[in-house]
Design a protein around this motif. Structure first.
Motif, short mmCIF file in Angstrom:
data_model
loop_
_atom_site.label_atom_id
_atom_site.label_comp_id
_atom_site.label_asym_id
_atom_site.label_seq_id
_atom_site.Cartn_x
_atom_site.Cartn_y
_atom_site.Cartn_z
N TYR A 137 19.38 -74.13 -78.74
CA TYR A 137 19.63 -73.22 -77.81
C TYR A 137 21.20 -72.45 -78.20
O TYR A 137 21.19 -71.23 -78.42
CB TYR A 137 19.68 -73.35 -76.37
N GLY A 138 21.95 -73.49 -78.55
CA GLY A 138 23.25 -72.81 -79.01
C GLY A 138 23.29 -72.20 -80.18
O GLY A 138 23.99 -71.21 -80.55
N ARG A 139 22.48 -72.79 -81.15
CA ARG A 139 22.41 -72.08 -82.49
C ARG A 139 21.84 -70.77 -82.21
O ARG A 139 22.22 -69.53 -83.07
CB ARG A 139 21.47 -73.13 -83.50
N ILE A 140 20.83 -70.48 -81.53
CA ILE A 140 20.08 -69.42 -81.37
C ILE A 140 21.10 -68.38 -80.82
O ILE A 140 21.16 -67.26 -81.04
CB ILE A 140 18.86 -69.55 -80.39
N LEU A 141 21.92 -68.63 -79.84
CA LEU A 141 22.74 -67.85 -79.22
C LEU A 141 23.88 -67.35 -80.06
O LEU A 141 24.41 -66.27 -80.24
CB LEU A 141 23.47 -68.60 -77.91
N LYS A 142 24.36 -68.36 -81.08
CA LYS A 142 25.41 -68.00 -81.95
C LYS A 142 24.84 -67.08 -82.84
O LYS A 142 25.51 -65.82 -83.25
CB LYS A 142 25.97 -69.20 -82.70
N GLN A 156 10.12 -69.31 -72.99
CA GLN A 156 11.41 -68.76 -72.13
C GLN A 156 12.59 -68.32 -73.25
O GLN A 156 12.90 -67.17 -73.30
CB GLN A 156 12.00 -69.62 -71.16
N ILE A 157 12.67 -69.22 -74.18
CA ILE A 157 13.58 -68.78 -75.21
C ILE A 157 13.24 -67.73 -76.16
O ILE A 157 14.16 -66.92 -76.77
CB ILE A 157 14.04 -70.19 -76.10
N SER A 158 12.11 -67.87 -76.47
CA SER A 158 11.49 -66.76 -77.28
C SER A 158 11.41 -65.33 -76.72
O SER A 158 12.08 -64.40 -77.27
CB SER A 158 9.95 -66.94 -77.78
N ARG A 159 11.42 -65.35 -75.55
CA ARG A 159 11.39 -64.08 -74.47
C ARG A 159 13.03 -63.70 -74.74
O ARG A 159 13.32 -62.53 -74.82
CB ARG A 159 11.06 -64.41 -73.22
N MET A 160 14.07 -64.52 -74.67
CA MET A 160 15.69 -64.29 -74.66
C MET A 160 15.87 -63.46 -75.92
O MET A 160 16.50 -62.78 -75.86
CB MET A 160 16.19 -65.50 -74.58
N LEU A 176 27.32 -66.10 -78.43
CA LEU A 176 28.39 -66.85 -78.57
C LEU A 176 29.30 -67.09 -80.05
O LEU A 176 28.44 -66.69 -80.72
CB LEU A 176 27.77 -68.34 -78.15
N SER A 177 30.32 -67.38 -80.03
CA SER A 177 31.10 -67.21 -81.14
C SER A 177 30.96 -68.47 -82.00
O SER A 177 31.13 -68.59 -83.16
CB SER A 177 32.65 -66.81 -80.87
N ASN A 178 30.37 -69.58 -81.17
CA ASN A 178 30.69 -71.06 -81.87
C ASN A 178 29.03 -71.55 -81.82
O ASN A 178 28.65 -71.95 -83.05
CB ASN A 178 31.52 -71.74 -81.29
N GLY A 179 28.54 -71.68 -80.71
CA GLY A 179 27.20 -72.24 -80.36
C GLY A 179 27.07 -73.89 -80.24
O GLY A 179 26.00 -74.20 -79.93
N GLN A 180 28.31 -74.71 -80.67
CA GLN A 180 28.05 -75.95 -80.75
C GLN A 180 27.97 -76.32 -79.24
O GLN A 180 28.34 -75.66 -78.41
CB GLN A 180 29.02 -76.61 -81.38
N VAL A 181 27.28 -77.56 -79.27
CA VAL A 181 27.23 -78.18 -77.90
C VAL A 181 28.38 -79.26 -77.38
O VAL A 181 28.81 -79.90 -78.23
CB VAL A 181 25.97 -79.02 -77.58
N MET A 182 28.92 -78.93 -76.30
CA MET A 182 30.03 -79.84 -75.77
C MET A 182 29.29 -80.49 -74.74
O MET A 182 28.84 -80.05 -73.54
CB MET A 182 31.28 -78.97 -75.24
N LEU A 183 29.09 -81.85 -74.77
CA LEU A 183 28.16 -82.70 -73.81
C LEU A 183 29.08 -83.45 -72.95
O LEU A 183 30.02 -84.15 -73.31
CB LEU A 183 27.07 -83.59 -74.51
N LYS A 184 28.83 -83.18 -71.56
CA LYS A 184 29.80 -83.89 -70.44
C LYS A 184 28.72 -84.33 -69.39
O LYS A 184 27.64 -83.85 -69.22
CB LYS A 184 30.53 -82.78 -69.91
N THR A 185 29.09 -85.32 -68.57
CA THR A 185 28.52 -85.84 -67.18
C THR A 185 29.08 -85.21 -66.33
O THR A 185 30.29 -85.02 -66.36
CB THR A 185 28.35 -87.30 -67.61
N ARG A 217 31.10 -72.09 -76.83
CA ARG A 217 30.22 -73.03 -76.97
C ARG A 217 29.20 -73.38 -75.79
O ARG A 217 29.33 -72.23 -74.97
CB ARG A 217 31.13 -74.59 -77.15
N VAL A 218 28.15 -74.13 -76.07
CA VAL A 218 27.42 -74.35 -74.76
C VAL A 218 27.94 -75.71 -74.19
O VAL A 218 27.79 -76.95 -74.71
CB VAL A 218 25.93 -74.56 -75.36
N LEU A 219 28.23 -75.48 -72.86
CA LEU A 219 28.88 -76.76 -72.16
C LEU A 219 27.68 -77.27 -71.50
O LEU A 219 27.21 -76.58 -70.56
CB LEU A 219 29.88 -76.21 -71.20
N VAL A 220 27.27 -78.61 -72.05
CA VAL A 220 25.93 -79.33 -70.93
C VAL A 220 26.67 -80.14 -70.12
O VAL A 220 27.43 -81.15 -70.33
CB VAL A 220 25.25 -79.88 -72.02
#
Length: 274
Positions: free
Chosen positions: A125-130, A80-84, A135-144, A170-173
């Protein structure tokens, strides 16, 4: 373009790339003592849409894809990511021809059991999108889920809005996102996500909701209908449980990293069977 903000962001990004490109060229010319070291402001096509988004042109994209391929299992997610990445290249060519790009959803559901690599894949995924300039940054922000819930009426909206504002670029998880499935404060957080997360072309944010498949699908059915439009269940990344052989492969890789001990095959198999 949907609004002036998108145009402004594109202009700022374009001028930033143009300045870096020309500054690099200036330094190169000075180092080689060649002519043409004067500053000549200009913008070229690659400043606007970047170089062709292929691993051959983007070493960091290649590295991210290699890291993804090196992960054990999850072949469907990898495809799926390769297809993106392929769609991003097709969109690049379409833009050069003056055609409209195909919509590419950045917001995704990551569904499956804990311990199947979802947060690890989110980071890649974030690194790829950057590298694809999505995405301008691509780092992950991890939240619950609890990070979005307030203690009073209006609290959830405020907390959710603040988190989304901080996550721009960023990627908001959102882990255990199904815990937002209620009729009060969790619902208010989900409604705010629907309001503030557009998913439109040029949006500098990717949101990932993580959780068990059944609970997440139930939430999608019961909550704000806009949630399905932001996080299309048909585009979900399904993380399947590892097979016994895959678990053995993971355990073996972990054991090999620690050179102080030799762990026999029998011990490794016992660890998998626990």
């Amino acid at each position: 373009f949907g609004n002036a903000r998108t145009v402004r962001k594109l202009f700022e990004s374009t001028t930033s790339f143009a300045k870096r490109r020309q500054f690099s060229k200036l330094l190169e010319n000075k180092k080689e003592k060649t002519r043409g070291t004067e500053w000549t402001p200009s913008i070229i096509v690659e400043d606007v849409i970047g170089p062709p988004p292929t691993p051959a042109n983007l070493p960091k994209l290649q590295q991210a894809l290699d890291d993804l391929a090196a992960l054990t299992g999850q072949q469907k997610v990898k495809k799926q990511i390769s297809r993106m990445v392929e769609i991003a290249r097709e969109n690049y060519d379409a833009e050069l021809r003056g055609e409209n790009p195909v919509p590419l959803a950045l917001n995704r559901l990551f569904l499956g059991s804990p311990g199947t690599g979802k947060t690890t894949v989110a980071s890649i995924y974030g690194r790829i999108l950057k590298e694809l300039r999505l995405l301008s940054n691509g780092q992950v922000m991890l939240k619950t889920a609890s990070d979005f819930v307030g203690a009073h009426v209006g609290g959830s909206q405020k907390k959710t809005s603040n988190i989304i504002d901080l996550a721009q670029g960023r990627v908001l998880v959102i882990d255990e996102a199904y815990n937002l499935d209620d009729e009060l404060y969790g619902k208010q957080a989900l409604d705010t996500i629907v309001e503030k997360v557009s998913g439109s072309l040029g949006s500098d944010l990717a949101v990932i909701m993580i959780g068990y498949e059944k609970e997440m699908q139930d939430m999608m059915r019961k909550q704000n209908p806009g949630l399905k439009r932001r996080f299309n269940p048909n585009d979900a990344f399904m993380f399947v449980d590892f097979t016994r052989m895959e678990l053995l492969e993971i355990v073996t890789a972990v054991c090999r990293k620690d050179k102080r001990f030799h762990v026999s095959l029998g011990v490794r198999q016992s660890l998998v069977d626990v």
